[in-house]
Design an enzyme around this catalytic site. Structure first.
Site, mmCIF file in Angstrom:
data_model
loop_
_atom_site.group_PDB
_atom_site.id
_atom_site.type_symbol
_atom_site.label_atom_id
_atom_site.label_comp_id
_atom_site.label_asym_id
_atom_site.label_seq_id
_atom_site.Cartn_x
_atom_site.Cartn_y
_atom_site.Cartn_z
ATOM 1 N N TYR A 95 -6.751 -2.928 30.451
ATOM 2 C CA TYR A 95 -8.019 -3.463 30.448
ATOM 3 C C TYR A 95 -8.644 -4.074 31.790
ATOM 4 O O TYR A 95 -7.552 -4.408 32.558
ATOM 5 C CB TYR A 95 -7.817 -4.726 29.647
ATOM 6 C CG TYR A 95 -9.133 -5.596 29.306
ATOM 7 C CD1 TYR A 95 -10.572 -4.782 29.079
ATOM 8 C CD2 TYR A 95 -9.263 -6.710 29.290
ATOM 9 C CE1 TYR A 95 -11.691 -5.439 28.924
ATOM 10 C CE2 TYR A 95 -10.290 -7.496 29.278
ATOM 11 C CZ TYR A 95 -11.441 -6.832 28.843
ATOM 12 O OH TYR A 95 -12.794 -7.686 28.975
ATOM 13 N N TYR A 114 -9.152 -14.168 29.069
ATOM 14 C CA TYR A 114 -8.048 -13.417 28.857
ATOM 15 C C TYR A 114 -7.213 -13.911 29.798
ATOM 16 O O TYR A 114 -6.766 -13.342 31.289
ATOM 17 C CB TYR A 114 -8.746 -12.062 29.349
ATOM 18 C CG TYR A 114 -7.503 -10.893 29.081
ATOM 19 C CD1 TYR A 114 -7.973 -10.324 27.783
ATOM 20 C CD2 TYR A 114 -6.860 -10.262 30.094
ATOM 21 C CE1 TYR A 114 -6.838 -9.344 27.588
ATOM 22 C CE2 TYR A 114 -5.953 -9.170 29.772
ATOM 23 C CZ TYR A 114 -5.987 -8.558 28.426
ATOM 24 O OH TYR A 114 -5.296 -7.454 28.194
HETATM 25 N N1 LIG Z 1 -8.966 -4.191 22.184
HETATM 26 C C1 LIG Z 1 -9.344 -4.295 23.306
HETATM 27 O O1 LIG Z 1 -10.501 -5.040 23.745
HETATM 28 C C2 LIG Z 1 -8.677 -3.618 24.288
HETATM 29 C C3 LIG Z 1 -9.076 -3.454 25.671
HETATM 30 C C4 LIG Z 1 -8.541 -2.732 26.624
HETATM 31 C C5 LIG Z 1 -7.160 -2.690 26.329
HETATM 32 N N2 LIG Z 1 -6.493 -2.941 25.257
HETATM 33 C C6 LIG Z 1 -5.299 -2.584 24.703
HETATM 34 O O2 LIG Z 1 -5.021 -1.665 23.959
HETATM 35 C C7 LIG Z 1 -3.546 -1.438 23.558
HETATM 36 C C8 LIG Z 1 -3.628 -1.607 21.855
HETATM 37 O O3 LIG Z 1 -4.241 -3.009 21.578
HETATM 38 P P1 LIG Z 1 -5.522 -2.899 20.457
HETATM 39 O O4 LIG Z 1 -6.432 -3.846 20.921
HETATM 40 O O5 LIG Z 1 -5.806 -1.693 20.026
HETATM 41 O O6 LIG Z 1 -4.908 -3.935 19.458
HETATM 42 P P2 LIG Z 1 -3.701 -3.400 18.220
HETATM 43 O O7 LIG Z 1 -3.526 -4.708 17.427
HETATM 44 O O8 LIG Z 1 -4.057 -2.467 17.490
HETATM 45 O O9 LIG Z 1 -2.464 -3.024 18.972
HETATM 46 C C9 LIG Z 1 -1.341 -3.728 19.542
HETATM 47 C C10 LIG Z 1 -0.298 -3.468 18.779
HETATM 48 O O10 LIG Z 1 0.732 -4.078 19.734
HETATM 49 C C11 LIG Z 1 1.888 -4.311 18.711
HETATM 50 N N3 LIG Z 1 2.980 -5.089 19.356
HETATM 51 C C12 LIG Z 1 2.703 -6.281 19.677
HETATM 52 N N4 LIG Z 1 4.086 -6.693 20.252
HETATM 53 C C13 LIG Z 1 4.793 -5.630 20.114
HETATM 54 C C14 LIG Z 1 6.250 -5.473 20.472
HETATM 55 N N5 LIG Z 1 6.922 -6.497 20.876
HETATM 56 N N6 LIG Z 1 6.718 -4.331 20.282
HETATM 57 C C15 LIG Z 1 6.071 -3.379 19.681
HETATM 58 N N7 LIG Z 1 4.664 -3.498 19.368
HETATM 59 C C16 LIG Z 1 4.140 -4.622 19.675
HETATM 60 C C17 LIG Z 1 1.139 -4.711 17.766
HETATM 61 O O11 LIG Z 1 1.898 -5.005 16.314
HETATM 62 C C18 LIG Z 1 -0.089 -4.128 17.629
HETATM 63 O O12 LIG Z 1 0.278 -2.837 16.446
HETATM 64 C C19 LIG Z 1 -3.183 -2.862 24.189
HETATM 65 O O13 LIG Z 1 -2.302 -2.367 25.515
HETATM 66 C C20 LIG Z 1 -4.513 -3.635 24.541
HETATM 67 O O14 LIG Z 1 -4.148 -4.549 25.634
HETATM 68 C C21 LIG Z 1 -7.241 -3.327 24.307
#
Ligand SMILES: NC(=O)c1ccc[n+]([C@@H]2O[C@H](COP(=O)([O-])OP(=O)(O)OC[C@H]3O[C@@H](n4cnc5c(N)ncnc54)[C@H](O)[C@@H]3O)[C@@H](O)[C@H]2O)c1
Length: 308
Positions: free
Chosen positions: A180, A190
């Site tokens: 991100y 954040y």
């Molecule tokens: N949603 C946004 O706005 C956004 C923007 C840019 C990047 N991201 C990134 O995308 C990725 C996915 O996130 P998302 O937003 O789709 O949310 P999401 O909730 O679908 O995914 C996050 C996942 O991480 C898992 N998780 C947390 N701690 C963990 C651990 N110790 N071991 C294994 N799994 C673990 C959670 O159970 C969850 O399934 C992340 O890296 C997030 O930072 C998200």
């Protein structure tokens, strides 16, 4: 016709526990391109995820264009905070959500994949997970423990996954993670060291691309996604405002979708992207190119993006 064809390939998507995040959308795009998809799910969320799947609560989101449903080849427990089972503290190993699951560490998952599918079971690995216990706190108020946990779970986990899974991949294998923009620009709200974790993840993408490219012939890239109201992002508390802000101020004003990210990931891990490694690819409707908000207060009259 030039097409994304992942037939005969197996993917592991780490970080899927519902149908609302990028991991699920990526899994769906990879499967739609022909890959077999296994997922790694955080133990505290595993039971609910399996129940929702079993009860058909995700059937609508599992549906492909031809009406068939996304099936996961296997769902593995994975806590990416731990490289080996021995490194997990006793209170985690004995916790009721963990103790019946066997080896939920990254090395444990690698061993399980080999025992299920043979010595080189993987072609694609997706890291779609993050956790920062103090994400709501400004960096100035973040504790050392909270900061280190954010970086450990959200960035070091990728280093560990490449170290453990690259030896299990066929040549031309491909890794992709999710980052991100808070890694490179200030995004107030954040916090908790998550911006630091994303900066580490992006830097590590370059170094891992070099090291694992030379050693195993695999590619390592990261996608810098725009804001999306997943479960994890909703926990930050400001996601709706971030989605609205991005849409108001991006070159393309249609809201970004998880499918946009899923499809970009499918391209990046496919043979069509054979020349791409070590990159951060933006999937954010172009928001990263902007240097100024388009709010009417600041935009000159006649500006094509001026928001009233
Ligand atoms: N949603 C946004 O706005 C956004 C923007 C840019 C990047 N991201 C990134 O995308 C990725 C996915 O996130 P998302 O937003 O789709 O949310 P999401 O909730 O679908 O995914 C996050 C996942 O991480 C898992 N998780 C947390 N701690 C963990 C651990 N110790 N071991 C294994 N799994 C673990 C959670 O159970 C969850 O399934 C992340 O890296 C997030 O930072 C998200």
């Amino acid at each position: 016709m030039l097409k994304i064809d992942l037939t005969g390939r197996r993917a592991l998507v780490a970080g899927v526990a519902d149908d609302g995040g990028f991991g699920f959308a990526i899994a769906k795009s990879l499967a739609e391109a022909g890959a077999k998809v296994c997922v790694g799910t955080w133990p505290p969320a595993l039971g609910i995820f399996q129940t929702l799947l079993r009860r058909g609560k995700m059937d609508a989101s599992r549906k492909f264009a031809d009406g068939s449903l996304l099936e996961f080849e296997k769902i593995y427990p994975l806590d990416a905070a731990f490289d080996t089972l021995e490194s997990a503290p006793a209170e985690v190993r004995e916790n009721k959500r963990y103790k019946e699951l066997g080896d939920f560490s990254i090395a444990g998952l690698a061993a399980q994949l080999k025992s299920d599918f043979g010595e080189q079971p993987l072609d694609i690995v997706v890291h779609s997970l993050a956790n920062g216990p103090e994400v709501k706190k400004p960096l100035l108020e973040t504790s050392r423990a909270g900061y280190l946990e954010a970086v450990g779970v959200s960035a070091y986990s990728m280093v560990s996954m490449v170290a453990n899974f690259a030896p299990l991949m066929k040549k031309d294998g491909s890794f992709v993670s999710l980052t991100y923009m808070a890694s490179e620009r200030v995004i107030p709200g954040y916090g908790g060291g998550m911006s630091s974790a994303k900066a580490a993840l992006e830097s590590d993408t370059r170094v891992l691309a070099y090291e694992a490219g030379r050693k195993y012939g695999v590619r390592v890239n990261t996608i810098s996604a725009g804001p999306w109201a997943s479960r994890a992002a909703s926990a930050i508390g400001i996601i709706d405002a971030m989605v609205e802000y991005a849409s108001n101020n991006s070159p393309l004003t249609d809201a970004m979708t998880a499918e946009d990210v899923g499809n970009a990931a499918a391209f990046l891990v496919s043979p069509l992207a054979a020349g791409i490694t070590g990159t951060t690819m933006y999937v954010d409707k172009g928001y990263h190119t902007m240097g100024k908000a388009t709010d009417a207060r600041y935009a000159p009259p006649g500006d094509p993006g001026r928001n009233a």
